[in-house]
Design a protein around this motif. Structure first.
Motif, PDB file in Angstrom:
ATOM      1  N   VAL B 252       0.842  -1.201   0.000  1.00  0.00           N
ATOM      2  CA  VAL B 252       0.000   0.000   0.000  1.00  0.00           C
ATOM      3  C   VAL B 252       0.881   1.256   0.000  1.00  0.00           C
ATOM      4  O   VAL B 252       1.770   1.411   0.826  1.00  0.00           O
ATOM      5  CB  VAL B 252      -0.925   0.000   1.233  1.00  0.00           C
ATOM      6  N   ALA B 253       0.615   2.153  -0.969  1.00  0.00           N
ATOM      7  CA  ALA B 253       1.393   3.392  -1.054  1.00  0.00           C
ATOM      8  C   ALA B 253       0.624   4.560  -0.464  1.00  0.00           C
ATOM      9  O   ALA B 253       1.201   5.465   0.121  1.00  0.00           O
ATOM     10  CB  ALA B 253       1.753   3.683  -2.507  1.00  0.00           C
ATOM     11  N   LEU B 254      -0.689   4.564  -0.661  1.00  0.00           N
ATOM     12  CA  LEU B 254      -1.513   5.647  -0.128  1.00  0.00           C
ATOM     13  C   LEU B 254      -2.657   5.039   0.662  1.00  0.00           C
ATOM     14  O   LEU B 254      -3.383   4.189   0.152  1.00  0.00           O
ATOM     15  CB  LEU B 254      -2.077   6.514  -1.260  1.00  0.00           C
ATOM     16  N   GLY B 255      -2.778   5.450   1.914  1.00  0.00           N
ATOM     17  CA  GLY B 255      -3.873   4.951   2.730  1.00  0.00           C
ATOM     18  C   GLY B 255      -4.648   6.114   3.323  1.00  0.00           C
ATOM     19  O   GLY B 255      -4.068   7.010   3.923  1.00  0.00           O
ATOM     20  N   VAL B 256      -5.947   6.102   3.132  1.00  0.00           N
ATOM     21  CA  VAL B 256      -6.792   7.132   3.709  1.00  0.00           C
ATOM     22  C   VAL B 256      -7.783   6.421   4.606  1.00  0.00           C
ATOM     23  O   VAL B 256      -8.424   5.462   4.174  1.00  0.00           O
ATOM     24  CB  VAL B 256      -7.540   7.918   2.617  1.00  0.00           C
ATOM     25  N   PHE B 276      -9.892   4.500   1.911  1.00  0.00           N
ATOM     26  CA  PHE B 276      -9.480   3.654   0.785  1.00  0.00           C
ATOM     27  C   PHE B 276      -7.969   3.463   0.848  1.00  0.00           C
ATOM     28  O   PHE B 276      -7.269   4.193   1.563  1.00  0.00           O
ATOM     29  CB  PHE B 276      -9.894   4.250  -0.565  1.00  0.00           C
ATOM     30  N   THR B 277      -7.481   2.485   0.137  1.00  0.00           N
ATOM     31  CA  THR B 277      -6.038   2.328   0.001  1.00  0.00           C
ATOM     32  C   THR B 277      -5.719   2.126  -1.476  1.00  0.00           C
ATOM     33  O   THR B 277      -6.538   1.617  -2.228  1.00  0.00           O
ATOM     34  CB  THR B 277      -5.504   1.102   0.770  1.00  0.00           C
ATOM     35  N   VAL B 278      -4.538   2.582  -1.858  1.00  0.00           N
ATOM     36  CA  VAL B 278      -4.076   2.353  -3.220  1.00  0.00           C
ATOM     37  C   VAL B 278      -2.687   1.742  -3.125  1.00  0.00           C
ATOM     38  O   VAL B 278      -1.817   2.253  -2.415  1.00  0.00           O
ATOM     39  CB  VAL B 278      -4.012   3.659  -4.035  1.00  0.00           C
ATOM     40  N   ALA B 279      -2.498   0.618  -3.823  1.00  0.00           N
ATOM     41  CA  ALA B 279      -1.212  -0.068  -3.769  1.00  0.00           C
ATOM     42  C   ALA B 279      -0.298   0.478  -4.858  1.00  0.00           C
ATOM     43  O   ALA B 279      -0.737   1.145  -5.793  1.00  0.00           O
ATOM     44  CB  ALA B 279      -1.415  -1.565  -3.955  1.00  0.00           C
ATOM     45  N   ARG B 313      -1.961   8.527   4.897  1.00  0.00           N
ATOM     46  CA  ARG B 313      -0.618   7.960   5.021  1.00  0.00           C
ATOM     47  C   ARG B 313      -0.018   7.742   3.646  1.00  0.00           C
ATOM     48  O   ARG B 313      -0.671   7.201   2.763  1.00  0.00           O
ATOM     49  CB  ARG B 313      -0.673   6.620   5.763  1.00  0.00           C
ATOM     50  N   VAL B 314       1.224   8.188   3.497  1.00  0.00           N
ATOM     51  CA  VAL B 314       1.944   7.944   2.254  1.00  0.00           C
ATOM     52  C   VAL B 314       3.107   7.012   2.597  1.00  0.00           C
ATOM     53  O   VAL B 314       3.952   7.360   3.416  1.00  0.00           O
ATOM     54  CB  VAL B 314       2.465   9.259   1.637  1.00  0.00           C
ATOM     55  N   ALA B 315       3.101   5.829   2.000  1.00  0.00           N
ATOM     56  CA  ALA B 315       4.114   4.812   2.286  1.00  0.00           C
ATOM     57  C   ALA B 315       4.296   4.618   3.792  1.00  0.00           C
ATOM     58  O   ALA B 315       5.416   4.552   4.292  1.00  0.00           O
ATOM     59  CB  ALA B 315       5.445   5.183   1.625  1.00  0.00           C
ATOM     60  N   GLY B 316       3.190   4.610   4.523  1.00  0.00           N
ATOM     61  CA  GLY B 316       3.261   4.361   5.955  1.00  0.00           C
ATOM     62  C   GLY B 316       3.477   5.591   6.807  1.00  0.00           C
ATOM     63  O   GLY B 316       3.236   5.559   8.006  1.00  0.00           O
ATOM     64  N   HIS B 317       3.947   6.710   6.187  1.00  0.00           N
ATOM     65  CA  HIS B 317       4.152   7.923   6.980  1.00  0.00           C
ATOM     66  C   HIS B 317       2.846   8.679   7.132  1.00  0.00           C
ATOM     67  O   HIS B 317       2.130   8.873   6.148  1.00  0.00           O
ATOM     68  CB  HIS B 317       5.166   8.845   6.301  1.00  0.00           C
ATOM     69  N   SER B 419       5.674   8.924  -5.995  1.00  0.00           N
ATOM     70  CA  SER B 419       5.210   7.568  -5.712  1.00  0.00           C
ATOM     71  C   SER B 419       3.698   7.513  -5.590  1.00  0.00           C
ATOM     72  O   SER B 419       3.104   6.455  -5.723  1.00  0.00           O
ATOM     73  CB  SER B 419       5.861   7.030  -4.435  1.00  0.00           C
ATOM     74  N   VAL B 420       3.055   8.652  -5.315  1.00  0.00           N
ATOM     75  CA  VAL B 420       1.598   8.712  -5.271  1.00  0.00           C
ATOM     76  C   VAL B 420       1.147   9.905  -6.123  1.00  0.00           C
ATOM     77  O   VAL B 420       1.655  11.015  -5.954  1.00  0.00           O
ATOM     78  CB  VAL B 420       1.074   8.898  -3.828  1.00  0.00           C
ATOM     79  N   ILE B 421       0.231   9.649  -7.039  1.00  0.00           N
ATOM     80  CA  ILE B 421      -0.236  10.709  -7.936  1.00  0.00           C
ATOM     81  C   ILE B 421      -1.754  10.804  -7.813  1.00  0.00           C
ATOM     82  O   ILE B 421      -2.446   9.792  -7.944  1.00  0.00           O
ATOM     83  CB  ILE B 421       0.161  10.402  -9.397  1.00  0.00           C
TER      84      ILE B 421
END
Lengths: 378, 508
Positions: B252-256, B276-279, B313-317, B419-421
């Motif tokens: 997962v790269a983006l997690g909301v 939602f999450t986006v891998a 969260r972006v890459a867990g951050h 990494s997230v667009i």
């Protein structure tokens, strides 16, 4: 309704229809008119001002010559040229600060108040240590002057960011508060103890450590002039090369894009108000320790307001403002000449200066718009 | 089937400084005919209908309405002669109710009570339910469109012009609109239907005039042509469908999670519990009718709207409380929908606009000073890679056509190696060829491992690019589902059906 890019202008009836002069937005701003606007505005001001003076029964050519030519090339130019620099210095210094805010869409109209508060703060520091002689005193006074102006500008800035008040109104109203404090200072807490009861502070010309004398005799150049020119260059670099300058321009042109870029509107307000306040405060300190000489009830002469015209006349561009500052100083010095030599009322000179701003803003439309003739269309 | 001619447009030419919008355009519309005006953005459709509606005057050529010379000098005259128009962008006052809005568009409005009754009557007759006393600010986009349509129908028009009417509707609402339009047509009202959506035109229109670069390139009967044929006539070239890569999904790269924020926009839609999450390598498509929280979602992801840290969260951050600059630094870039004033500063040059978002990730500042030479180089790279038609990188953004500016802005975000667009409306107002190119670039970035969120009102676009699909409805997001195997019906239901219109056509 679909917004039309055409704004109808002047209608002229002809037998065969209507000729419409209309304004049309240019695809890109005109570089030509960007630079041509100030000279054209000056010429239009001369023409309209000439008409005004003629209507007052004066010879318009003589008045215009007295205002624009004599201070630089006339009989008393050796003295008046110095006066130009004396007047231009504070105008430029204040106008540059204002222009940074104006570029960002932050309208500090109260530079006059910040100028007064800077003078009071700086002078107070100097007078507090009188008669100590130390080379650090004057620099500390400059810093105190800048701080005074900054502090006065922070009031509208914080009210705007916290309570969304209008900085135009608050900063303007604070001018009158500052004038009241100035009256109190010159008759009360900064009054010269050896002044035989007359209002006004000690005169800095008799206190070398705190004075701001002419640097080259007869040139009119004092530290304020130096500061104005240096600030002009620094502000130019800030606007064209530095990220903060980019953010200022961006916020003024496209506020939403600025937020998208990452500008915090509140921080920008605090920064721009702070810079313009500090510069106005410095200008006040240079004036009070130099040409004015002392804190007095009416030492301020409206530079803070005139600087608004200077900022726009200089296209809100620091280098343009340096030129505009000299032009405006010319109307001051020449205007004084005209009023003493030709008996022109002071108000006529102020109308003349106002015309300059009016024509500037009017001609400025041509930078972004052009006129087109269209027949019969609507 | 021949119909008596209603409107004839002959040899119409209209030039603006630097561009010929229409050149020698000729076509005719019969009574009761549904006629499509088809073309890409900038093909001259809008200028053409503005001339018919009296907003713009042609330079040369003539129009006849039922045989008589027709030269409307203003919209009021066009309306008097029986020509009405529904604009793509509504001109409604949100703080007024429906009847008041309708009254404002009339020359001599009847008393409110009478007008309300007439609105009710017309809305029932044409299956467009609308309560005259409701505030427009509370209406959905589809309902607002009904206000505009009813405003037109009250004038009993002979010709109704509709500019891109379906861009704000759910599939179900589109069906209902089409029923209304067919009913109008059968009663003898001609409709000039402007669109670039070919399937719609095939199902609705009797005749089509295809414009390309201001000229008529073909007239055809849409039912007899394939969508692809018409598209190629419109574009003047063969079209490539974007190629999908099939890649394994990464982590997962983006997690909301449970993101709720109030809208900063007046009459905007607040976000309510979005999750939602986006891998890595995944494209999430978010559909929805305009005004259901798309702008707010973009703001909340770009960092212009902040939330508590762990909501995004972006890459867990945790980045929920960070602003746009810090989010870009962690690898998230965003592209808002509004090009003029939000994604770009219209009066600034392309170089300056490149710096607007790319400064952080492309390392274009040193000690706070901008590296303008490096920025110019980046701007030139974008112009070359995305085929942006411009005299150079120093022209103001507003001098570019909408499509060209969009290509530049897409390139600006997609070329930062993020990494997230997140993109809102990637191809809005862009011609078909450029749209295909932009979609291909989105898929390429995903192929390289970027997580992509595409918010769009164009369902075809979302089905083309996305791996998973969700719908934003009144600020809530449905649970994302794999795109593969979704049917239009299912999507329509996810979009909330037809906003209370299910019973509208029970008699029609």
């Amino acid at each position: 309704m679909g917004a039309s890019p055409h704004t109808p202008g002047i209608f002229v009836d002809r037998k065969w229809g209507v000729v419409v002069l209309r304004l049309e937005k240019r695809p890109t701003p005109s570089k030509f008119w960007l630079y041509a606007t100030p000279p054209v505005a000056v010429i239009l001001t001369m023409i309209a001002g000439g008409c005004l003076f003629a209507a007052m029964g004066k010879n318009p050519f003589e008045v215009i010559r007295t205002i624009f030519w004599d201070p630089v090339f006339g009989e008393f130019a050796f003295y008046l040229r110095g006066q130009l620099l004396v007047k231009a210095g504070p105008l430029i210094l204040i106008a540059i600060g204002l222009a940074l805010g104006f570029r960002a869409g932050i309208w500090n109209i109260g530079a006059e108040g910040q100028y007064i508060m800077g003078a009071i703060f700086g002078a107070a520091v100097g007078l507090a240590v009188f008669p100590t002689e130390n080379r650090l005193i004057f620099p500390v006074m400059v810093v105190a002057g800048a701080f005074g102006g900054w502090l006065w500008a922070m009031i509208p800035a914080i009210l705007k960011t916290k309570f969304n008040t209008n900085e135009i109104l608050v900063s303007l109203m604070l001018v009158y508060v500052a004038e009241t404090i100035l009256a109190k200072a010159s008759t009360g807490f900064l009054k010269n103890p050896e002044g035989m009861g007359f209002p006004g502070s000690r005169n800095f010309s008799s206190y070398p450590a705190a004075a701001n004398p002419e640097l080259i005799a007869g040139s009119g150049l004092h530290w304020g002039g130096v500061a104005a020119l240096v600030t002009g260059v620094l502000a130019y670099i800030l606007l064209t090369r530095h990220q903060a300058g980019f953010q200022i321009r961006l916020a003024g042109q496209a506020p939403r894009a600025a937020r998208f870029h990452g500008v915090s509107p509140a921080r920008l307000v605090v920064m721009c108000m702070g810079i313009s306040g500090a510069l106005a405060g410095m200008a006040g300190l240079f004036e009070v320790t130099g040409p004015a000489g002392q804190i007095s009830i009416d030492f301020n002469t409206g530079y803070g307001f005139t600087a608004i015209i200077v900022a726009f006349l200089g296209r809100l561009n620091p280098l343009g403002i340096v030129l505009a500052g000299f032009l405006m100083a010319l109307t001051y010095v020449g205007g004084e000449m005209a009023s003493t030599n030709l008996g022109l009322p002071d108000a006529a000179i102020q109308v003349f200066q106002g015309m300059l701003l009016f024509f500037l803003l009017a001609v400025d439309v041509l930078t972004n718009y052009r006129f087109r003739l269209a027949v019969g269309a609507h | 089937m021949t119909r008596p001619e209603l409107l004839r447009v002959e040899g119409i030419t209209k030039a603006y400084p630097g561009v010929v919008a229409n050149s020698d355009v000729t076509f005719s519309i019969g009574e009761g005919e549904i006629h499509a005006l088809l073309g890409e953005n900038g093909a001259g459709k809008s200028t053409m209908v503005k001339m018919i509606y009296g907003l713009v005057r042609p330079d040369s050529g003539q129009m006849t309405l039922r045989g008589a010379a027709y030269t409307p000098s203003k919209p009021a005259e066009a309306r008097r002669l029986g020509v009405a128009m529904v604009f793509q962008h509504f001109s409604l006052f949100e703080a007024l109710n429906v009847a008041e809005n309708v009254a404002l568009g009339m020359e001599n409005p009847p008393p409110m009570r009478e007008l309300a009754a007439r609105i009710r009557a017309v809305s029932e007759e044409y299956g467009l339910p609308l309560d005259p006393s409701r505030m427009v600010g509370d209406l959905s986009a589809g309902e607002r469109q009904r206000v505009e349509i009813i405003r037109c129908l009250l004038q009993d028009p002979k010709l109704l012009i509709m500019d891109e009417p379906t861009s704000v509707l759910t599939p179900q609402e589109v069906e209902i609109l089409f029923k209304t339009l067919r009913q109008l047509s059968s009663e003898g009202t001609a409709i000039l239907y402007i669109s670039h959506k070919l399937e719609e035109i095939k199902s609705l229109c009797d005749e089509a005039t295809i414009l390309r670069r201001g000229k008529v390139v073909a007239t055809c009967t849409p039912r007899e042509r394939t969508a692809r044929e018409m598209a190629e006539l419109m574009v003047g070239a063969t079209l490539k469908t974007p190629e999908r890569r099939v890649g394994a999904k990464g982590e997962v790269a983006l997690g909301v999670s449970d993101l709720s924020v109030a809208s900063p926009i007046p009459f905007g839609t607040s976000l309510k519990g979005i999750s939602f999450t986006v891998a890595k390598g995944e494209v999430l498509g978010i559909a929805g009718v305009a005004g259901n929280g798309q702008d707010e979602l973009l703001l909340a992801l770009s960092g212009e709207l902040k939330a508590s840290p762990d909501k995004v969260r972006v890459a867990g951050h945790a980045v929920g409380d960070l602003g746009p600059v810090e989010r870009r630094r962690t690898g998230l870039v965003a592209a808002p929908e509004d090009r003029y004033g939000h994604a770009a500063a219209p009066d600034m040059s392309l170089v300056e606009n490149a710096f607007l978002t790319a400064g952080v990730r492309k390392g274009l500042t040193k000690n706070g000073f901008v590296d303008w030479a490096g920025t110019r180089k980046f701007a030139e790279e974008i112009i070359a890679a995305y085929d942006v038609r411009t005299p150079g990188p120093d022209v103001a953004a507003r001098a570019l056509s909408g499509g060209n500016l969009q290509k530049f802005l897409m390139g600006r975000e997609l070329m930062q190696g993020a990494s997230v667009i997140v993109i809102n409306q990637p191809t809005w107002g862009v011609d078909a060829a450029a749209a295909a190119q932009i979609r291909q670039s989105i898929l390429d970035r995903a192929g390289e491992g970027a997580a992509v969120v595409v918010i769009s009102q164009d369902l075809d676009e979302l089905l083309e690019v996305s791996d998973s699909f969700a719908v934003l409805n009144e600020g809530r997001l449905t649970k994302p589902r794999p795109t593969e195997g979704l049917t239009m019906d299912e999507i329509g239901l996810m979009m909330g059906g037809a906003h209370g219109m299910e019973v509208a056509h029970h008699v029609a």
